[in-house]
Write a protein that holds these residues in place. Structure first.
Motif, PDB file in Angstrom:
ATOM      1  N   TRP A  52     -56.584 -41.061  -5.691  1.00 23.19           N
ATOM      2  CA  TRP A  52     -56.960 -40.957  -7.101  1.00 23.19           C
ATOM      3  C   TRP A  52     -57.457 -39.540  -7.397  1.00 23.19           C
ATOM      4  O   TRP A  52     -57.042 -38.900  -8.364  1.00 23.19           O
ATOM      5  CB  TRP A  52     -58.035 -41.997  -7.380  1.00 23.19           C
ATOM      6  N   SER A  57     -56.492 -37.189 -10.481  1.00 22.14           N
ATOM      7  CA  SER A  57     -57.337 -36.336 -11.330  1.00 22.14           C
ATOM      8  C   SER A  57     -56.506 -35.289 -12.058  1.00 22.14           C
ATOM      9  O   SER A  57     -56.743 -34.993 -13.232  1.00 22.14           O
ATOM     10  CB  SER A  57     -58.408 -35.642 -10.477  1.00 22.14           C
ATOM     11  N   LYS A  60     -54.668 -37.115 -14.778  1.00 20.23           N
ATOM     12  CA  LYS A  60     -55.563 -37.437 -15.884  1.00 20.23           C
ATOM     13  C   LYS A  60     -55.901 -36.191 -16.688  1.00 20.23           C
ATOM     14  O   LYS A  60     -55.941 -36.225 -17.926  1.00 20.23           O
ATOM     15  CB  LYS A  60     -56.852 -38.068 -15.335  1.00 20.23           C
ATOM     16  N   SER A  63     -52.946 -35.301 -18.897  1.00 23.19           N
ATOM     17  CA  SER A  63     -52.683 -36.198 -20.013  1.00 23.19           C
ATOM     18  C   SER A  63     -53.846 -36.308 -20.981  1.00 23.19           C
ATOM     19  O   SER A  63     -53.646 -36.476 -22.181  1.00 23.19           O
ATOM     20  CB  SER A  63     -52.339 -37.596 -19.481  1.00 23.19           C
ATOM     21  N   SER A  64     -55.080 -36.189 -20.454  1.00 23.96           N
ATOM     22  CA  SER A  64     -56.264 -36.390 -21.297  1.00 23.96           C
ATOM     23  C   SER A  64     -57.112 -35.149 -21.461  1.00 23.96           C
ATOM     24  O   SER A  64     -58.161 -35.204 -22.093  1.00 23.96           O
ATOM     25  CB  SER A  64     -57.135 -37.514 -20.706  1.00 23.96           C
ATOM     26  N   GLY A  68     -61.206 -35.772 -19.599  1.00 25.58           N
ATOM     27  CA  GLY A  68     -60.820 -37.111 -19.207  1.00 25.58           C
ATOM     28  C   GLY A  68     -61.062 -37.447 -17.754  1.00 25.58           C
ATOM     29  O   GLY A  68     -61.340 -38.592 -17.407  1.00 25.58           O
ATOM     30  N   PHE A  69     -60.945 -36.485 -16.843  1.00 21.74           N
ATOM     31  CA  PHE A  69     -61.042 -36.776 -15.413  1.00 21.74           C
ATOM     32  C   PHE A  69     -62.447 -36.609 -14.852  1.00 21.74           C
ATOM     33  O   PHE A  69     -62.706 -36.988 -13.701  1.00 21.74           O
ATOM     34  CB  PHE A  69     -60.084 -35.871 -14.633  1.00 21.74           C
ATOM     35  N   ASP A 322     -49.074 -36.877 -12.144  1.00 19.39           N
ATOM     36  CA  ASP A 322     -49.731 -37.161 -10.872  1.00 19.39           C
ATOM     37  C   ASP A 322     -49.099 -36.388  -9.712  1.00 19.39           C
ATOM     38  O   ASP A 322     -49.722 -36.228  -8.652  1.00 19.39           O
ATOM     39  CB  ASP A 322     -49.657 -38.661 -10.559  1.00 19.39           C
ATOM     40  N   SER A 418     -50.896 -45.705 -14.141  1.00 16.85           N
ATOM     41  CA  SER A 418     -51.237 -44.454 -13.469  1.00 16.85           C
ATOM     42  C   SER A 418     -52.273 -44.724 -12.389  1.00 16.85           C
ATOM     43  O   SER A 418     -52.938 -45.766 -12.369  1.00 16.85           O
ATOM     44  CB  SER A 418     -51.792 -43.447 -14.477  1.00 16.85           C
ATOM     45  N   ILE A 420     -55.176 -43.359 -11.919  1.00 16.02           N
ATOM     46  CA  ILE A 420     -56.562 -43.433 -12.397  1.00 16.02           C
ATOM     47  C   ILE A 420     -56.827 -44.740 -13.127  1.00 16.02           C
ATOM     48  O   ILE A 420     -57.929 -45.278 -13.094  1.00 16.02           O
ATOM     49  CB  ILE A 420     -56.893 -42.209 -13.272  1.00 16.02           C
ATOM     50  N   SER A 421     -55.815 -45.308 -13.792  1.00 15.16           N
ATOM     51  CA  SER A 421     -55.990 -46.583 -14.482  1.00 15.16           C
ATOM     52  C   SER A 421     -56.240 -47.697 -13.485  1.00 15.16           C
ATOM     53  O   SER A 421     -57.110 -48.557 -13.695  1.00 15.16           O
ATOM     54  CB  SER A 421     -54.751 -46.898 -15.330  1.00 15.16           C
TER      55      SER A 421
END
Length: 910
Positions: A52, A57, A60, A63-64, A68-69, A322, A418, A420-421
């Motif tokens: 993860w 990270s 994330k 994307s965010s 986000g991470f 990722d 993903s 992280i989800s």
């Protein structure tokens, strides 16, 4: 890159880890532990950083955005300083109770409850399975990217059956590796120093590998951070992605993500195992509290640069975010670096899988399988000489089952989400342990029923808001429940439970599950009574000083057993060698002869139960011992004896405490008195110095002038009058000083109570002011009085109040502006009860720090004109004493260069 190279490198790396573990175990058996170091301990905690962290990270962040991470690292960093208190307490409890897992910890706190151990174990399995599947997904995806093939075993195998699937083969390899790592022997302390040595090495490897790819992207592809981020910000779409709005991060979600990560760092089964069970020295916590946050900082330095570099080189979703960690080195032909980075990701994944599965296997065997077996004829089988081997086999089977379930979850569900989800889904499940753990450490009133009910409610809400919707999103269940709500009830929509909409799914589930968990836990605990063993265990978990003071516990149940029966139990679970070792240590510490002992008491039984708990868990150890231990309730007479002894101890303790407090109070009083004596001695010296100086000056003048007139009888008349006037003034000065000293002595001794009678304060103030007008005129002081036209009656002493007014006017004269001096006296009624007298001047004022001391004895402030203290320093102190004798008060209002106002408040005479 050739798949054979990847396969060979992976196996070689895993074999090297096994060699490290084997060597560390060998050194431990030789009495030279390699892991008894705070640095190794801190590195072992980095098993928190899994695939993860390694891949997810970056995905994330891509994307965010930049925010986000961070949440999964901010939580551990925030809670790390509290480890010195919280984690230290958990470790002390666990070492004393021989706790081997988070399930064992919670069940031990709540009366060594077997059903509590079952529930916690099932929640842990449900919560950790997605996390293990996450690691399988990461290894599967990274190996495919590195080999640039859909199936990196296609050169060897051909077909679509499950056993030819590379993810299955990876799961099989990890299963074998975990069995070799974690089930080599049954340790009564359940510690694996070889495992910790390998995990520490893995932590270093993945850190170096991640830093290597980060340095390559930042300084190999680009010219440093500034160049990389400047190119990223030139693209509006990319620049906007790193804003908080684009990331879709709000304060509510952030708060819950941080809370989940704070709980995960301590309550995930693998984290509890390395932090608590594998801890060799509780003092290591202090150094780990800052080393581990430092590790998190280092491994996240290059997350954003790699994410930006990946977005710049693979726009429009050409590559899964990722995989940027591997994709960028491969894009630039850095195959060796890519292989090194791949092994870092393999290290991150395998470290987590091995520790997590070992922890789960211990929990499954101790809390699910063994309690069933010990209640059957299994435990009484005469042919069963050493059950430890069977337990190891049970754990090996548990490892296989867990890995198969994780593989199934990955194939059916994990591929749609993903990294992280998947990880956050696990975090939300494990967070359900938070109320019973924190409550159990600090709340004596918490009960087993309350904790059990809270856990069941919490995990049920988690299942309704995350577990089942996850299945629905991949098509395993109908979507109608997500859209319409369970049973068609809109308030039961999993992503908008009870009408709460607009929140992130993870934060939404965490909020409702933890809220209802905590409410149920508290409510049921408040309405249920704990069992005696729950009270005993609560005391052991809350009052940890018992472990250092050696305070004995009061047994409410008399337990006795035959020594041969207990030896048989220890033989079966620990082996004869292990039994001889622990009994030898016990006999040596207690100085008893076990050969001459047939029946043992509660102390020996507790010792046996504790060591069995280290191998098979507290709940199972309790069940096992119940089969051979006789329990007799304590008789009323024995209970009264215990109560009398306890009462005597409490009374004696209270008496000692009372005497201690009295001694402390007496010591404090003596110290205070000593300080007062020192202060009085200093004041006496100051007084003598001041009075001597004040007396010497006028007497010297009188003596000198008198001698001049005596030696020169023919001195002219003008000079003679001048000298005589000086002699008279100095004589009056001596008289005033003597009078002030006498006044001080009278006031302090309280021998003189001056008479009080009604008098007109207006007339008194006016009389004193008129008497001073000539003095003010000679000093060029503008003097004015604002007095009422009517009589103001107070009950007082005319001479003393005259002394106060005269003293205040003289004081104002001394500190008044020498060029444009102004003094004003104001007298007015404040209300129907008091009259206020104000004496104002326009001098330099009194500093704030000096306003607190001017009413003390012998306090002198420098005069603006003289530049040094004048007078005896008794005037204001005497004024304060006189005013307070009249039932009034005096204070000062002043500031630098704003003048000074003395305010006297006296009660009116009715």
């Amino acid at each position: 890159m050739s798949t054979s190279i990847i396969l060979f490198s992976s196996i070689a790396y895993l074999l090297f880890l096994f060699f490290i573990a084997f060597y560390a175990d060998k050194k431990t058996r030789e009495g030279n532990s390699l892991v008894n170091s705070p640095y190794i301990y801190a590195l072992s905690l980095a098993v928190y950083c899994t695939a993860w962290t390694y891949y997810g990270s970056v995905g994330k962040a891509a994307s965010s955005g930049s925010l986000g991470f961070l949440t999964i690292y901010i939580g551990p960093i925030l809670i790390a300083p509290l480890w010195i208190y919280l984690l230290r307490k958990i470790i002390l409890i666990s070492k004393h109770q021989r706790i081997t897992s988070i399930a064992d910890f919670i069940s031990s706190r709540y009366g060594k409850s077997a059903r509590m151990g079952v529930v916690v174990t099932l929640i842990a399995v449900i919560g950790v399975i997605p996390y293990i599947a996450l690691q399988l997904k990461a290894i599967d995806a990274s190996s495919s990217i590195l080999s640039n093939e859909a199936d990196w075993m296609s050169e060897i195998l051909d077909g679509s059956l499950f056993f030819k699937d590379k993810a299955f083969l990876l799961a099989l390899i990890l299963t074998i590796f975990t069995i070799l790592f974690g089930t080599r022997h049954l340790d009564p302390n359940e510690r694996h120093e070889g495992l910790i040595a390998a995990i520490a090495f893995e932590s270093l490897w993945k850190l170096v590998a991640f830093l290597a790819v980060g340095l390559f992207v930042t300084y190999g592809i680009y010219d440093g951070f500034s160049d990389l981020f400047s190119q990223a910000t030139k693209q509006p779409e990319l620049a906007n992605r790193f804003s908080m709005e684009a990331a879709g991060v709000d304060n509510w979600s952030w708060t819950w993500m941080v809370l989940l990560s704070m709980s995960a760092i301590m309550l995930l089964p693998r984290q509890f195992h390395v932090m608590v069970v594998e801890n060799t020295n509780v003092q290591h916590v202090e150094k780990a509290a800052w080393l581990f946050p430092l590790y998190l900082l280092l491994i996240n330095i290059f997350v954003l640069p790699i994410a930006c570099g990946g977005l710049l080189h693979f726009p429009e979703g050409q590559v899964e975010p990722d995989s940027f960690v591997l994709g960028l080195p491969l894009q630039y032909g850095q195959n060796l670096l890519a292989l090194f980075v791949y092994l870092g990701g393999l290290s991150a994944a395998t470290g987590m899988v091995v520790v997590a599965v070992i922890a789960l296997s211990i929990m499954i065997s101790n809390n699910l399988v063994l309690p069933v077996l010990v209640q059957s004829s299994f435990i009484q089988e005469p042919t069963t000489s050493h059950l430890g081997r069977r337990l190891l086999n049970i754990r090996r089977i548990s490892i296989v089952i867990v890995m198969l379930i994780a593989y199934t979850y990955f194939k059916w569900v994990g591929g749609a989400f993903s990294l992280i989800s998947i990880g956050l889904i696990s975090f939300a499940a494990i967070a359900q342990f938070l109320p019973p753990v924190i409550g159990g450490l600090y709340w004596r009133g918490a009960t087993e029923k309350g904790a059990l009910a809270g856990l069941l409610v919490g995990i049920s809400v988690w299942g309704l808001t995350l577990g089942l919707p996850t299945m629905a999103e991949v098509g395993l269940l109908s979507n109608s429940s997500i859209e319409e709500g369970y049973f068609g009830i809109s308030l039961l929509r999993p992503y908008a439970l009870f009408g709460l909409e607009g929140s992130d799914h993870i934060a939404h589930s965490a909020f409702w599950s933890l809220l209802l968990n905590s409410i149920t836990y508290v409510a049921v605990s408040l309405n249920t009574l704990p069992k005696p063993i729950e009270l005993s265990q609560a005391d052991l978990f809350i009052e940890i000083e018992k472990y250092t003071t050696g305070e004995a516990e009061v047994e409410v149940i008399k337990r006795r057993a035959r020594l041969d029966d207990l030896k048989l139990l220890l033989d079966r679970f620990l082996g004869k060698r292990g039994r001889k070792r622990v009994l030898k240590n016990f006999a040596r510490r207690r100085q008893i002869n076990l050969k001459a002992t047939k029946t043992v008491d509660a102390e020996f039984i507790n010792f046996t139960e504790t060591h069995l708990a280290g191998a098979i868990g507290a709940a199972s150890a309790k069940v096992v011992l119940d089969s051979v231990v006789k329990e007799d309730p304590i008789s009323l007479e024995e209970m009264l004896i215990i109560m009398d002894q306890t009462k005597e101890i409490i009374q004696y303790s209270k008496a000692l405490e009372k005497k201690s407090l009295q001694l402390e109070a007496t010591t404090h009083q003596l110290q205070t008195a000593n300080e007062q004596l020192k202060e009085l001695d200093r004041l006496k010296a100051d007084f003598i110095t001041t009075v001597t100086h004040e007396l010497r000056t006028p007497i010297t003048s009188i003596k000198a002038l008198s001698k001049i007139m005596f030696d020169h009888p023919n001195i002219d008349l003008e000079k003679r009058e001048q000298y005589l006037n000086i002699i008279i003034d100095e004589s009056e000065r001596v008289a005033r000083l003597i009078n002030q000293v006498l006044d001080l002595e009278k006031i302090q001794s309280q021998r003189t109570q001056f008479p009080l009678q009604p008098l007109d304060l207006t007339a008194l103030v006016k009389r004193v002011g008129v008497g001073m007008e000539e003095v003010f005129r000679q000093k060029n002081i503008a003097f004015s009085m604002d007095l009422p036209a009517i009589e103001i009656s107070v009950k007082g002493n005319n001479d003393r109040l005259t002394q106060v007014v005269l003293n205040l006017l003289s004081n104002a004269l001394k500190f008044c502006d020498s060029q444009k001096g102004k003094i004003k006296v104001v007298l007015e009624k404040e209300d129907t009860d008091f009259v206020v007298l104000q004496v104002q001047d326009n001098g330099a004022g009194i500093k704030q720090e000096n306003q607190k001391i001017i009413f003390e004895k012998f306090t002198q402030l420098s005069s603006q004109k003289a530049g040094k203290p004048t007078g005896s320093g008794l005037g204001l102190f005497i004024c304060k004493e006189i005013i307070e004798r009249h039932g009034g008060s005096i204070r000062v209002s002043s500031g630098p260069k704003t003048g000074t106002t003395f305010i006297v408040k006296l009660p009116l005479h009715s």
